[in-house]
Design a protein around this motif. Sequence first.
Motif, PDB file in Angstrom:
ATOM      1  N   TRP A 178     -22.392  19.696   6.639  1.00 52.29           N
ATOM      2  CA  TRP A 178     -23.159  19.477   5.418  1.00 52.29           C
ATOM      3  C   TRP A 178     -22.365  18.614   4.449  1.00 52.29           C
TER       4      TRP A 178
ATOM      5  N   GLY B 256     -25.976  14.446  10.606  1.00 48.38           N
ATOM      6  CA  GLY B 256     -25.964  15.812  10.121  1.00 48.38           C
ATOM      7  C   GLY B 256     -26.843  15.981   8.882  1.00 48.38           C
ATOM      8  N   THR B 257     -26.486  16.919   8.039  1.00 52.28           N
ATOM      9  CA  THR B 257     -27.224  17.168   6.795  1.00 52.28           C
ATOM     10  C   THR B 257     -26.518  16.443   5.656  1.00 52.28           C
ATOM     11  N   ARG B 258     -27.261  15.560   5.000  1.00 50.13           N
ATOM     12  CA  ARG B 258     -26.732  14.822   3.844  1.00 50.13           C
ATOM     13  C   ARG B 258     -27.759  14.951   2.713  1.00 50.13           C
ATOM     14  N   LEU B 259     -27.361  15.569   1.640  1.00 48.82           N
ATOM     15  CA  LEU B 259     -28.274  15.764   0.512  1.00 48.82           C
ATOM     16  C   LEU B 259     -27.725  15.024  -0.710  1.00 48.82           C
TER      17      LEU B 259
ATOM     18  N   THR C  38     -18.344  22.034   5.144  1.00 43.30           N
ATOM     19  CA  THR C  38     -19.144  21.604   3.998  1.00 43.30           C
ATOM     20  C   THR C  38     -18.299  20.758   3.059  1.00 43.30           C
TER      21      THR C  38
END
Length: 317
Positions: free
Chosen positions: A176, A310-313, A130
Amino acid sequence: MAIKSSGSLSFADIRNEFGGSTPASLGNYYRGGSLVPNGPTENNNIPTSGAIRFSDFYGASKVFNTTFTGNFIIMDLRVELVNRGWNQSSPVRAYFAPGTIVRSYSPDSAALDISGSFPNGIKVVIDGATIAGCGGFGGNGAGFDAYGNNRAGTAGGRGGPAIRCGTSVSIENLGWILGGGGGGGGGAATCVGVSVDKSNYTVYMSGGGGGGGMDWVQSSYGTSGTTPSSNGYRGGNGGYGNNANPGSGGQGGLYNNVRAGSGGSGGSWGAPGVDGGDPTGSSAVVPRTFAGAGGSAILGNNYITWISYGTRLGAIE
């Protein structure tokens, strides 16, 4: 690609991996020299001086492979690689192992900074790790000083970026990348005139504080506005933001059926907070404040070649 780990080796195998001129000499391939990087563990069997054999090169690699585990705060990747023995020339593969956390405590500093010179390229693998930006602080509620004069609240703070890039890099994100949440705004303050037993006076109610945005550890909350010590009803403070939830906004001060504005809640990862609220049962005397923007997942996206998103916020800028 690394040299094979068994079987016969030739100068061609070594030269194809590390380069160099012909005719070749093993003496040109000491570890830590101009051709063979010192850092990769695959190269530990290659001596830095003295006797050197073909078998010392089994599994050796020109790529500087390094693995990050544990917790890090505001990492300058190039500085970290040099500290780990990178020769500032070899190709780099930086692997962030599962469970690794890279975070920031400041909205002005990215959790991971990838900049500077990588002459032969760099690849970053985020594998179940992360990278988290700092959460924005909650705004303070509006209120009044000890004499009943207006005191403005403060706006919620913006969240911080997760990754800032200033050089070409390939990123394989299997984890993340999280921009910090924006802080909530402060609530509006109000006052009402009251008449009791032919006495007229003013009752003051201050706005609630905003909640902190999502942060890997804990983001700061906003405080309620102040009021005169007599005839004053203060709102509540906002809540901390953490890696599970944004902070909640504090309620506005309450007198009878009149409540000052509540603070806005903080934002989720990469999202803005909520603006402070207006009073109910009366109009705002000291206005509410706005929330902070969400932190970017990426700054400098034009430098990045994405192998996996992937997850990118948060914003990709």
